[in-house]
Design a protein around this motif. Structure first.
Motif, PDB file in Angstrom:
ATOM      1  N   ASN A  90       0.956  -1.024   0.249  1.00  0.00           N
ATOM      2  CA  ASN A  90      -0.010   0.095   0.051  1.00  0.00           C
ATOM      3  C   ASN A  90       0.982   1.120   0.056  1.00  0.00           C
ATOM      4  O   ASN A  90       2.133   1.299   0.451  1.00  0.00           O
ATOM      5  CB  ASN A  90      -0.886   0.068   1.228  1.00  0.00           C
ATOM      6  CG  ASN A  90      -0.256   0.085   2.608  1.00  0.00           C
ATOM      7  OD1 ASN A  90       0.225   1.331   2.756  1.00  0.00           O
ATOM      8  ND2 ASN A  90      -0.033  -0.860   3.288  1.00  0.00           N
ATOM      9  N   PRO A  91       0.375   2.350  -0.340  1.00  0.00           N
ATOM     10  CA  PRO A  91       1.099   3.265  -0.363  1.00  0.00           C
ATOM     11  C   PRO A  91       1.649   4.113   0.825  1.00  0.00           C
ATOM     12  O   PRO A  91       2.425   5.034   0.820  1.00  0.00           O
ATOM     13  CB  PRO A  91       0.213   4.619  -1.193  1.00  0.00           C
ATOM     14  CG  PRO A  91      -1.113   3.899  -1.309  1.00  0.00           C
ATOM     15  CD  PRO A  91      -1.104   2.620  -0.491  1.00  0.00           C
ATOM     16  N   PHE A  92       1.173   3.462   1.995  1.00  0.00           N
ATOM     17  CA  PHE A  92       1.599   4.327   3.237  1.00  0.00           C
ATOM     18  C   PHE A  92       2.749   3.495   4.034  1.00  0.00           C
ATOM     19  O   PHE A  92       2.795   3.839   5.063  1.00  0.00           O
ATOM     20  CB  PHE A  92       0.260   4.494   4.133  1.00  0.00           C
ATOM     21  CG  PHE A  92      -0.911   5.027   3.173  1.00  0.00           C
ATOM     22  CD1 PHE A  92      -0.925   6.162   2.629  1.00  0.00           C
ATOM     23  CD2 PHE A  92      -2.020   4.398   3.016  1.00  0.00           C
ATOM     24  CE1 PHE A  92      -1.506   6.907   1.899  1.00  0.00           C
ATOM     25  CE2 PHE A  92      -3.179   4.810   2.314  1.00  0.00           C
ATOM     26  CZ  PHE A  92      -2.756   6.286   1.499  1.00  0.00           C
ATOM     27  N   ASN A  94      -7.435   6.373   8.379  1.00  0.00           N
ATOM     28  CA  ASN A  94      -7.482   7.660   8.283  1.00  0.00           C
ATOM     29  C   ASN A  94      -6.951   7.989   6.735  1.00  0.00           C
ATOM     30  O   ASN A  94      -7.568   8.806   6.004  1.00  0.00           O
ATOM     31  CB  ASN A  94      -6.940   8.569   9.185  1.00  0.00           C
ATOM     32  CG  ASN A  94      -7.667   8.462  10.588  1.00  0.00           C
ATOM     33  OD1 ASN A  94      -8.800   8.116  10.560  1.00  0.00           O
ATOM     34  ND2 ASN A  94      -7.069   9.100  11.562  1.00  0.00           N
ATOM     35  N   LEU A  95      -5.941   7.601   6.582  1.00  0.00           N
ATOM     36  CA  LEU A  95      -5.289   7.902   5.244  1.00  0.00           C
ATOM     37  C   LEU A  95      -5.986   7.236   4.176  1.00  0.00           C
ATOM     38  O   LEU A  95      -6.225   7.784   3.155  1.00  0.00           O
ATOM     39  CB  LEU A  95      -3.686   7.085   5.173  1.00  0.00           C
ATOM     40  CG  LEU A  95      -2.689   7.973   5.974  1.00  0.00           C
ATOM     41  CD1 LEU A  95      -1.468   6.977   6.101  1.00  0.00           C
ATOM     42  CD2 LEU A  95      -2.547   9.021   5.256  1.00  0.00           C
ATOM     43  N   LYS A 147      -8.689   9.360   3.499  1.00  0.00           N
ATOM     44  CA  LYS A 147      -8.440  10.865   2.857  1.00  0.00           C
ATOM     45  C   LYS A 147      -8.191  10.612   1.301  1.00  0.00           C
ATOM     46  O   LYS A 147      -8.592  11.573   0.730  1.00  0.00           O
ATOM     47  CB  LYS A 147      -7.077  11.148   3.551  1.00  0.00           C
ATOM     48  CG  LYS A 147      -6.492  12.430   3.180  1.00  0.00           C
ATOM     49  CD  LYS A 147      -5.206  12.789   3.671  1.00  0.00           C
ATOM     50  CE  LYS A 147      -4.418  13.972   3.164  1.00  0.00           C
ATOM     51  NZ  LYS A 147      -3.307  14.427   3.891  1.00  0.00           N
ATOM     52  N   MET A 175      -0.005  10.173  -3.235  1.00  0.00           N
ATOM     53  CA  MET A 175      -0.041   9.847  -1.982  1.00  0.00           C
ATOM     54  C   MET A 175       1.322   9.962  -1.257  1.00  0.00           C
ATOM     55  O   MET A 175       1.209   9.577  -0.018  1.00  0.00           O
ATOM     56  CB  MET A 175      -0.455   8.523  -2.227  1.00  0.00           C
ATOM     57  CG  MET A 175      -2.078   8.248  -2.711  1.00  0.00           C
ATOM     58  SD  MET A 175      -2.727   6.919  -3.051  1.00  0.00           S
ATOM     59  CE  MET A 175      -3.955   7.200  -3.898  1.00  0.00           C
ATOM     60  N   GLU A 228      -3.162   0.796  12.896  1.00  0.00           N
ATOM     61  CA  GLU A 228      -4.348   0.744  12.018  1.00  0.00           C
ATOM     62  C   GLU A 228      -5.091   2.074  12.175  1.00  0.00           C
ATOM     63  O   GLU A 228      -5.751   2.327  10.812  1.00  0.00           O
ATOM     64  CB  GLU A 228      -5.111  -0.354  12.704  1.00  0.00           C
ATOM     65  CG  GLU A 228      -6.155  -1.048  11.983  1.00  0.00           C
ATOM     66  CD  GLU A 228      -5.881  -1.650  10.696  1.00  0.00           C
ATOM     67  OE1 GLU A 228      -4.601  -2.055  10.432  1.00  0.00           O
ATOM     68  OE2 GLU A 228      -6.562  -1.604   9.563  1.00  0.00           O
ATOM     69  N   VAL A 229      -5.181   2.583  13.203  1.00  0.00           N
ATOM     70  CA  VAL A 229      -6.206   3.823  13.004  1.00  0.00           C
ATOM     71  C   VAL A 229      -5.587   5.013  12.131  1.00  0.00           C
ATOM     72  O   VAL A 229      -6.612   5.533  11.401  1.00  0.00           O
ATOM     73  CB  VAL A 229      -5.922   4.481  14.672  1.00  0.00           C
ATOM     74  CG1 VAL A 229      -6.877   5.790  14.444  1.00  0.00           C
ATOM     75  CG2 VAL A 229      -6.641   3.647  15.549  1.00  0.00           C
ATOM     76  N   VAL A 230      -4.526   5.381  12.265  1.00  0.00           N
ATOM     77  CA  VAL A 230      -3.760   6.114  11.063  1.00  0.00           C
ATOM     78  C   VAL A 230      -3.739   5.772   9.561  1.00  0.00           C
ATOM     79  O   VAL A 230      -4.150   6.436   8.791  1.00  0.00           O
ATOM     80  CB  VAL A 230      -2.237   6.506  11.524  1.00  0.00           C
ATOM     81  CG1 VAL A 230      -1.840   7.326  10.441  1.00  0.00           C
ATOM     82  CG2 VAL A 230      -2.083   6.659  12.833  1.00  0.00           C
ATOM     83  N   ILE A 241       2.609   1.720  10.135  1.00  0.00           N
ATOM     84  CA  ILE A 241       1.887   2.774  10.840  1.00  0.00           C
ATOM     85  C   ILE A 241       0.945   2.167  11.501  1.00  0.00           C
ATOM     86  O   ILE A 241       0.175   1.067  11.210  1.00  0.00           O
ATOM     87  CB  ILE A 241       1.222   3.620   9.919  1.00  0.00           C
ATOM     88  CG1 ILE A 241       0.715   3.247   8.521  1.00  0.00           C
ATOM     89  CG2 ILE A 241       2.259   4.882   9.458  1.00  0.00           C
ATOM     90  CD1 ILE A 241       0.089   4.187   7.817  1.00  0.00           C
TER      91      ILE A 241
END
Lengths: 310, 550
Positions: free
Chosen positions: A33-35, A49-50, A53, A80, A44-46, A42
Motif C-alpha cells: 500500500n502507499p502508506f 484515516n489515510l 483521505k 499519496m 491501524e487507526v492512522v 503505521i
C-alpha cells in the motif's frame, strides 16, 4: 487523409483506455500500500484515516470510475507520497526537465548517429568502419548507469566547469545529455550502416554513378535518402523514450525530471502517480508513433495513405 | 540531402518542443550565479538531503528526509542545544505535577514566527489537535497518543475538545497525559510536536507548499525549494537564540544517488554528507580517516522467527539459531559501517535510572557458541518430534527485502547455520512491500526485520513486542512481558521502569522471539574545517550549530 486521421485518433483513445484499465488492475493486484514506509509501519487507526483521505476505502470499481472521470478532465489527483504537489504539478515540473535533456540527446544522436553509420558503410571493412562500429558496440552494450558513473568519475571530476550532478544551469545538462544520447546514437549508427550498405548495392546507385553524377551527389541524394528510412521508423519510440526521461540517468546525475517517477512511484505504490505517468507516457508514445507514420508517407514515395494522396 | 527530410526532422523537433510546453526548466536562469552570490563572505553550509521531502509541514512529515530540514526551521517546546543536551526551547520553563500526568509549559517571552507574529500557547494547542485530526490523516499522529484523549480523537471516536491540551493564557500551555511518560519532554522536541502558526495555517491551507508562504519559528527559515533539486535555508535573525547560530544559511541538494552525492562531497562541494555509500564507509574506516564519524543509532537489525511454524515454535530451536550466528563476523566483514554486534534487542545510547548505559545494566544476552547451539538444536528438534532430514526437507527460507546488504547478511547466516547446525535454509528476496504483507499474514519462516527508535528510552524498542503492538511481526504474546511493559508505562518512577524493562528484555531474549544481529549506526562524513556538528542518537547529525572555518 482526414478519414485516416479520425480513424487513428479513435484508435488512440481506445488504446489509451486499455492501458489505463490494465495499469489500474495490475497496480491494485500487487501487494502493498502507499502508506508503508521502510522501518516504520503505521498503526491501524492512522492507516484507516489515510485510506479515507485518499478515497481508497471505496470499492475498487468505484475508484476506477472516479479515476476515469478525473482523467477525462485531465486531473490525475493528489500524490499519496507528497503533500506538496499534485500529480499534475509533478508532471508539469518534471517533463520540461526530462524533455530538455531528451531533445539535446536526440540532437546529438541525430547528428552523429547517421553520419557515423554512413561513413562506416562507405568505408566498409576499413579503418573508419572499425572505429565507428566500436563506438556503436560500446553504445549499445554499455548500460547507462555504467556510462553515467564513468562520466562522473573521469570527466566531471577532472573538468572544472562540468558539475558532478545536480540541476540549475545549462552546464548541468551536458553530461546527462551525452549519457542519454549514447544508446540511440549507437542504434541509429548500426541501422544506418546496414541499410546504407544495402542501398549502395542497388542498381539505381550504379545507374546514377554511370550517368556521371558526382560521388557526393550520389551519396547524399540517392543513398542517404533511401538509407535513412529505417532510421525514421525507429524514431517514434526513441523520441518518446528520450522525452520522458530515464530513471537511471536522472538518478545518477540528480536530475529533477520525470524519469524518476516511473520507478519510484511503483516502489512507493503511489497509485495516483503511477497512473499519471503511465497515461502521460502513453499519450506521448501514441502521438510520436502517429507523427512517424505521417512522416514516413512524406519521405517514402512508395507509401500512400490514400489513392489520391500526392 | 532531401529538403523533405530536413523539413521532417525539424517538424519532429518542433512538435517535441511544443509538447514540452515551450518552457525551459523553471529554475534555469533564475539564479545562474546563485552559488557565487551567496559565497561572498557568508557562511553557507552545503550538503545533500537524500530524498525530496513529501511535505515541510511538521504534522505531515514522515521521516529523515523531512525531519533534517524541519529540525532547522522549527523548534518545539524543548530542543537540543549545541552539546546535544535537551533544553527548553520555545518553552522557557515547565512544571510537572506530582503524579507526572500534567505538564505546564511557560512560553518564552518575545519568541516570534518568521512573519513577526508572537508564538503563543494557543499555537501549540492548535498544532497538536490539528495533527490528530482524522481528516488530516497525519502518518505520525500516533506519536501524540501520549496526550489524554489523543488516540480517541484520531480514531474518530473522541472529540477534538477532549484532547487534553489547553492554552490557559497566551503564554501558558497545560498538557495532561494518559499515563506518566518519562520521556514526554523529549517528545516535545520531536517534529510532529513542532508548532505551526495558527493564523497562517487557518487562512492558507497550502502555506507549507511554497517558501513564500512558509512560516516557521526555528533558527533558520525556508527561502527556496526547487522540487527534487534544491532546498535553501537562511538564518532567521529574529530567532531568540540567533547569537548561537554561526551559519548564514544552509543549502541542500536533493540527490538520491549515494555515489553521486559522495562524488560531490569528495569534490569539495559539500561540507557534510550523511548518507554515505557502505563501501566508502568501510574504506574510510580502514584508513582511520578523521572525516568519518560514526554515531550510534537507536536501532536494531534482527531476524523474525515465525513461532507458528514448526519447529520454530520451540524456544530451544530459536536459541540455537541465534547461538550459531557470529554477529561479529557480520559487522566486521559485511556491514563494515561500525555497527555493533547485537547483545540484546535494546541498543547502546540509552540511559538507565542512574544515568548509565541501559545496555551495560542488562549485560550481553546474545552469545555465539556453535557447539552449544548444535546441542540445543538437536534437543529442540527431538522435543518437536522432528529429525534433521525432516527439517531440511521443510524448504525453510530467510525472507528479506531486495537489497545487496540484506542479501550478503542472509548468505552469511545461511552458511553459519549450515556449518554449525547442519541445516539447509534457503534465501528468498522480495520487494519491501511484499515482505510486509507476508509478515502480516504470517506467511514466512524467518524474515529480516529492523527498527529505528523514535525517542531516547528503551521503551521505544521494547514496546514492539507488546502483544497488541501494530509492529509485533512475530506476534509475541507473553502475559508476563505485557505486564512488565504496562507497569513501566504507568509510572514515572525510573527505578521501577528500568528494572521492569531490564526484566522484559531478558524475558524476550530467553524466548528468543527475535534473533538480534547488530545495532545500527549512522556514519557521516564532515570536512575538517567544519565544527559544531552534534550527534543526538534519534536524529540525523545536527547541523544547526555548525561553523565553518575559512
Amino acid at each position: 487523409m482526414s478519414k485516416y486521421f479520425v480513424r487513428r485518433l479513435a484508435m488512440s483513445v481506445v488504446t489509451l483506455w486499455v492501458i489505463v484499465t490494465i495499469t489500474f488492475i495490475l497496480m491494485h493486484s500487487v501487494p502493498g500500500n502507499p502508506f508503508a514506509n521502510e522501518n516504520k509501519n503505521i498503526p491501524e487507526v492512522v492507516y484507516q484515516n489515510l485510506l479515507k483521505k485518499y478515497g481508497l476505502d471505496k470499492p475498487l470499481s468505484e475508484q476506477y470510475l472516479i479515476y476515469l472521470k478525473n482523467i477525462v478532465r485531465w486531473d490525475f489527483g493528489e500524490s499519496m507520497k507528497s503533500n506538496t504537489e499534485t500529480v499534475n504539478e509533478m508532471i508539469a515540473r518534471g517533463f520540461p526537465v526530462s524533455a530538455q535533456l531528451g531533445l539535446q540527446a536526440l540532437l546529438i544522436a541525430l547528428i552523429i548517429g547517421p553520419a557515423l553509420g554512413a561513413i562506416a558503410a562507405l568505408y566498409q571493412n576499413r579503418f573508419p568502419d572499425y572505429i565507428s562500429m566500436i563506438v556503436s558496440i560500446i553504445g549499445v552494450s554499455v548500460p547507462s548507469f555504467v556510462m553515467g558513473t564513468f562520466l562522473i568519475q573521469f570527466v566531471a571530476r577532472n573538468v572544472d566547469w562540468l558539475p558532478i550532478g545536480g540541476w540549475g544551469e545549462w552546464r548541468h545538462t551536458i553530461l546527462p545529455s551525452f549519457a542519454l544520447a549514447l544508446m540511440p546514437l549507437a542504434q541509429i549508427a548500426r541501422l544506418m550502416r546496414s541499410s546504407m550498405l544495402e542501398v549502395l548495392g542497388q542498381d539505381y546507385i550504379k545507374t546514377a554513378k554511370s550517368k556521371g553524377i558526382s560521388r557526393t551527389a550520389v551519396i547524399l541524394k540517392h543513398a542517404v535518402r533511401n538509407a535513412i528510412l529505417p532510421v525514421v521508423s525507429i524514431l517514434g519510440t526513441t523520441v518518446s523514450n528520450l522525452l520522458v526521461g530515464s530513471f537511471v540517468i536522472e538518478k545518477i546525475f540528480g536530475v529533477p525530471g520525470l524519469g524518476m517517477f516511473f520507478v519510484n512511484s511503483i516502489y512507493n505504490r503511489d497509485y495516483t502517480l503511477i497512473m499519471g505517468v503511465t497515461v502521460f507516457y502513453a499519450i506521448i508514445l501514441i502521438s510520436m508513433l502517429f507523427i512517424v507514420d505521417i512522416a514516413y508517407t512524406l519521405i517514402d514515395p512508395r507509401i500512400r495513405l490514400t489513392k489520391e494522396g500526392r | 540531402m532531401s529538403k523533405k527530410f530536413i523539413i521532417l526532422t525539424s517538424l519532429i523537433l518542433v512538435l517535441a518542443i511544443i509538447f514540452t510546453g515551450c518552457s525551459s526548466p523553471s529554475n534555469e536562469g533564475k539564479d545562474p550565479a546563485g552559488n557565487n552570490q551567496t559565497a561572498g563572505g557568508k557562511k553557507i553550509l552545503r550538503s545533500n538531503n537524500s530524498s525530496e521531502p513529501g511535505s515541510l509541514d511538521p504534522a505531515l512529515a514522515q521521516g529523515t528526509h523531512e525531519s533534517w530540514i524541519l529540525e532547522n526551521v522549527f523548534e518545539g517546546l524543548m530542543t537540543f542545544d549545541e552539546n546535544g543536551e535537551l533544553v527548553p526551547g520555545m518553552a522557557e520553563s515547565y512544571e510537572i505535577s506530582e503524579d507526572g500526568l500534567t505538564y505546564t509549559f511557560k512560553i518564552r517571552d518575545g519568541v516570534t514566527w518568521s512573519n513577526g507574529d508572537p508564538v503563543t500557547a494557543e499555537d501549540f494547542e492548535y498544532t497538536w489537535k490539528r495533527a490528530l485530526d482524522p481528516e488530516l490523516a497525519a502518518d505520525y499522529a500516533h506519536i501524540l497518543y501520549y496526550i489524554k484523549g489523543a488516540q480517541a480523537y484520531n480514531s474518530g471516536e473522541g472529540s477534538r475538545d477532549d484532547v487534553a491540551v489547553k492554552a490557559l493564557d497566551e503564554k501558558t500551555l497545560e498538557v495532561t497525559l494518559e499515563a506518566p511518560t518519562a520521556y514526554f519532554l523529549e517528545l516535545t522536541a520531536f517534529y510532529t510536536y513542532f508548532p505551526v502558526n495558527k493564523n497562517v495555517v487557518e487562512s492558507n491551507p497550502d502555506w507549507a507548499k511554497d517558501p513564500e508562504t512558509h512560516v516557521s519559528n526555528g533558527p533558520f527559515k525556508l527561502v527556496r525549494w526547487d522540487h527534487n533539486a534544491k532546498i535553501v535555508l537562511e538564518k532567521n535573525e529574529s530567532y531568540y537564540n540567533a547569537d548561537k547560530i554561526k551559519l548564514d544559511g544552509i543549502e541542500l541538494d536533493i540527490i538520491e544517488d549515494q555515489n553521486t552525492a559522495w562524488q560531490k562531497y569528495e569534490g569539495g562541494e559539500y561540507h557534510i554528507l550523511v548518507d554515505v555509500p557502505t563501501s566508502v564507509v568501510a574504506q574510510l574506516k580502514a584508513q582511520n580517516d578523521p572525516q568519518l564519524n560514526i554515531g550510534n543509532q537507536i536501532g536494531t537489525y534482527y531476524y523474525n522467527v515465525n513461532p507458528d511454524v514448526k519447529p520454530f515454535n520451540n524456544a530451544k530451536v530459536r536459541q540455537a539459531l541465534s547461538m550459531a550466528i557470529d554477529c561479529e563476523t557480520i559487522t566486521e566483514n559485511i556491514t563494515q559501517g561500525g555497527q555493533i554486534p547485537a547483545e540484546g534487542v535494546v541498543p547502546y545510547g540509552l540511559k538507565d535510572e542512574n544515568g548509565n548505559e541501559f545496555r551495560d545494566g542488562v549485560g550481553s544476552l546474545v552469545e555465539y557458541d556453535p557447539d552449544k547451539a548444535k546441542q540445543l538444536f538437536e534437543e529442540g528438534l527431538a522435543e518437536e518430534g522432528m529429525t534433521l532430514e525432516e527439517f531440511n526437507s521443510g524448504q525453510f527460507v530467510i525472507l528479506y527485502n531486495t537489497s545487496e546488504s540484506h542479501k550478503k547478511i542472509a548468505q552469511a547466516v545461511q552458511e553459519m547455520w549450515r556449518t554449525a547446525l547442519g541445516i539447509e535454509i534457503g534465501l528468498e528476496n522480495v520487494e519491501f512491500q511484499v515482505k510486509l504483507d507476508r509478515e502480516k499474514a504470517g506467511d514466512y519462516q524467518i524474515s529480516r526485520g529492523g527498527w529505528i527508535g523514535d525517542y531516547m528510552d528503551p521503551m521505544t524498542i521494547l514496546d514492539l513486542w507488546w502483544s497488541e503492538s501494530a509492529f509485533n511481526d512475530v506476534k509475541y504474546n507473553n502475559e508476563e512481558y505485557d505486564k512488565l511493559i504496562a507497569e513501566s508505562k504507568a509510572t514515572d518512577d525510573q527505578n521501577i521502569r528500568m528494572e521492569n524493562m531490564r526484566k522484559a528484555e531478558k524475558m524476550i531474549m530467553e524466548d528468543m522471539a527475535v534473533i538480534p544481529i547488530y545495532f545500527y549506526t549512522q556514519p557521516y562524513v564532515v570536512k575538517e574545517n567544519v565544527s559544531g556538528i552534534t550527534y543526538v542518537p534519534v536524529r540525523y547529525p545536527m547541523i544547526t550549530y555548525a561553523d565553518i572555518a575559512e
